[in-house]
Scaffold this motif. Sequence first.
Motif, short mmCIF file in Angstrom:
data_model
loop_
_atom_site.label_atom_id
_atom_site.label_comp_id
_atom_site.label_asym_id
_atom_site.label_seq_id
_atom_site.Cartn_x
_atom_site.Cartn_y
_atom_site.Cartn_z
N PHE A 1 105.57 -37.04 -23.18
CA PHE A 1 104.39 -38.39 -22.35
C PHE A 1 105.24 -39.76 -22.18
CE2 PHE A 1 100.80 -35.16 -21.74
CZ PHE A 1 101.16 -35.30 -20.96
N ASP A 2 105.50 -40.19 -23.76
CA ASP A 2 106.35 -40.99 -23.96
C ASP A 2 107.50 -41.52 -23.26
OD1 ASP A 2 104.43 -41.61 -26.60
OD2 ASP A 2 106.13 -40.73 -28.19
N SER A 3 107.93 -40.47 -22.44
CA SER A 3 109.07 -40.95 -21.86
C SER A 3 108.75 -41.34 -20.31
CB SER A 3 109.96 -40.37 -22.00
OG SER A 3 109.38 -38.61 -21.32
N LEU A 4 107.28 -41.00 -20.27
CA LEU A 4 106.84 -41.53 -19.02
C LEU A 4 106.09 -42.78 -18.90
CD1 LEU A 4 105.14 -38.66 -17.98
CD2 LEU A 4 107.06 -39.13 -16.98
N PRO A 5 106.30 -43.56 -17.80
CA PRO A 5 106.34 -44.95 -17.67
C PRO A 5 104.25 -45.03 -17.16
CG PRO A 5 107.01 -44.64 -15.80
CD PRO A 5 106.99 -43.50 -16.59
N PRO A 6 103.70 -46.04 -17.98
CA PRO A 6 102.05 -45.83 -17.76
C PRO A 6 101.91 -45.69 -15.94
CG PRO A 6 102.98 -48.08 -18.49
CD PRO A 6 104.15 -47.11 -18.60
N ALA A 7 100.87 -45.32 -15.41
CA ALA A 7 100.59 -46.01 -14.04
C ALA A 7 100.84 -46.96 -13.43
CB ALA A 7 99.18 -45.16 -14.20
N HIS A 8 100.45 -47.84 -14.15
CA HIS A 8 100.19 -49.58 -13.97
C HIS A 8 101.62 -49.27 -13.63
CE1 HIS A 8 99.63 -53.74 -13.24
NE2 HIS A 8 100.36 -54.52 -14.04
N TYR A 9 103.08 -49.15 -14.34
CA TYR A 9 104.23 -49.05 -14.11
C TYR A 9 104.62 -49.06 -11.97
CZ TYR A 9 109.21 -48.88 -14.05
OH TYR A 9 110.70 -48.16 -13.30
N LYS A 10 104.11 -47.35 -11.86
CA LYS A 10 104.47 -47.81 -10.75
C LYS A 10 103.89 -48.02 -9.63
CE LYS A 10 107.06 -43.58 -11.48
NZ LYS A 10 108.33 -43.61 -10.46
N GLU A 11 102.66 -48.74 -9.94
CA GLU A 11 101.72 -49.30 -8.92
C GLU A 11 102.91 -50.57 -9.65
OE1 GLU A 11 98.23 -49.90 -10.98
OE2 GLU A 11 97.59 -47.65 -10.81
N THR A 12 102.89 -51.37 -10.05
CA THR A 12 103.81 -52.34 -9.62
C THR A 12 104.46 -52.45 -8.91
OG1 THR A 12 102.39 -53.16 -11.72
CG2 THR A 12 105.25 -54.08 -11.59
N MET A 13 105.56 -51.59 -9.22
CA MET A 13 106.90 -51.28 -8.41
C MET A 13 106.05 -51.16 -7.38
SD MET A 13 110.32 -50.71 -8.86
CE MET A 13 110.79 -50.06 -10.41
N ASN A 14 105.42 -50.57 -6.93
CA ASN A 14 105.67 -50.09 -5.40
C ASN A 14 104.88 -51.23 -4.74
OD1 ASN A 14 105.81 -47.13 -5.21
ND2 ASN A 14 103.80 -46.64 -5.39
N THR A 15 104.12 -52.11 -5.35
CA THR A 15 103.20 -53.17 -4.70
C THR A 15 104.84 -54.39 -4.55
OG1 THR A 15 101.77 -52.85 -6.25
CG2 THR A 15 101.92 -55.71 -5.14
N ILE A 16 105.81 -54.62 -5.67
CA ILE A 16 106.95 -55.24 -5.77
C ILE A 16 107.96 -54.63 -4.42
CG2 ILE A 16 109.17 -56.01 -7.01
CD1 ILE A 16 107.39 -56.21 -9.59
N LEU A 17 108.27 -53.22 -4.41
CA LEU A 17 108.97 -52.78 -3.10
C LEU A 17 108.15 -53.07 -1.66
CD1 LEU A 17 110.04 -49.61 -4.70
CD2 LEU A 17 111.19 -51.63 -4.50
N VAL A 18 107.46 -52.99 -1.93
CA VAL A 18 106.48 -53.93 -0.19
C VAL A 18 106.17 -55.22 0.05
CG1 VAL A 18 104.30 -53.74 0.66
CG2 VAL A 18 104.54 -51.81 -0.33
N TRP A 19 106.08 -56.21 -0.92
CA TRP A 19 105.91 -56.86 -0.55
C TRP A 19 107.61 -57.70 -0.99
CZ3 TRP A 19 109.18 -61.39 -3.09
CH2 TRP A 19 108.28 -62.42 -2.77
N MET A 20 108.79 -56.94 -1.23
CA MET A 20 109.88 -57.29 -0.65
C MET A 20 110.47 -56.57 0.42
SD MET A 20 112.93 -57.15 -4.33
CE MET A 20 112.80 -55.64 -4.44
N GLN A 21 109.89 -55.96 0.77
CA GLN A 21 110.59 -55.17 2.17
C GLN A 21 109.38 -56.27 2.89
OE1 GLN A 21 112.49 -52.77 3.18
NE2 GLN A 21 111.66 -53.38 5.62
#
Length: 156
Positions: free
Chosen positions: A1-21
């Motif tokens: 589990f240490d090698s997996l990012p927190p759930a907030h990471y994926k949410e933030t990544m998706n938010t930024i990708l959508v915003w950039m698009q």
Amino acid sequence: FDSLPPAHYKETMNTILVWMQQSETKLSVPQVAVAEYEIMEQRLRELKALQSSLQEQQKGLNYLSSTVEGLSRKAPAEVAQSYRAEVEVVLGRWKKLSALLAEHCQKLEERVTKLQRFQNDIKTLKKWMAEVDVFLKEEWPALGDSEALEKQLEQC
């Protein structure tokens, strides 16, 4: 589990990708020559709002970078490398988007200033033309009236 990012990471990544698009789509609108000051001002306000939004999204980007750095210390090399590569792609797009946005704002600000100056020059020219028109329509003085002729010569 240490090698997996927190759930907030994926949410933030998706938010930024959508915003950039969405932002890239807004910036891809063809730049047209507009001679209406109000339209240009509106577009400039939209670009300034996009710049503010970019600054707000910067926090999320910083979070992604720091999270990946933290994962790099804990995760296996190949997993850490895949997350680093993902963030590097996002950072690359971010830099291009930031530069493009700044360029669009600068060009539009210059054009708005030029248009405003041009419109002011047109107003001045129209006022002068109206004054000249009044002058040209005035009655010419009699031939013997040298004082009136001299005054009119000065006005010319």
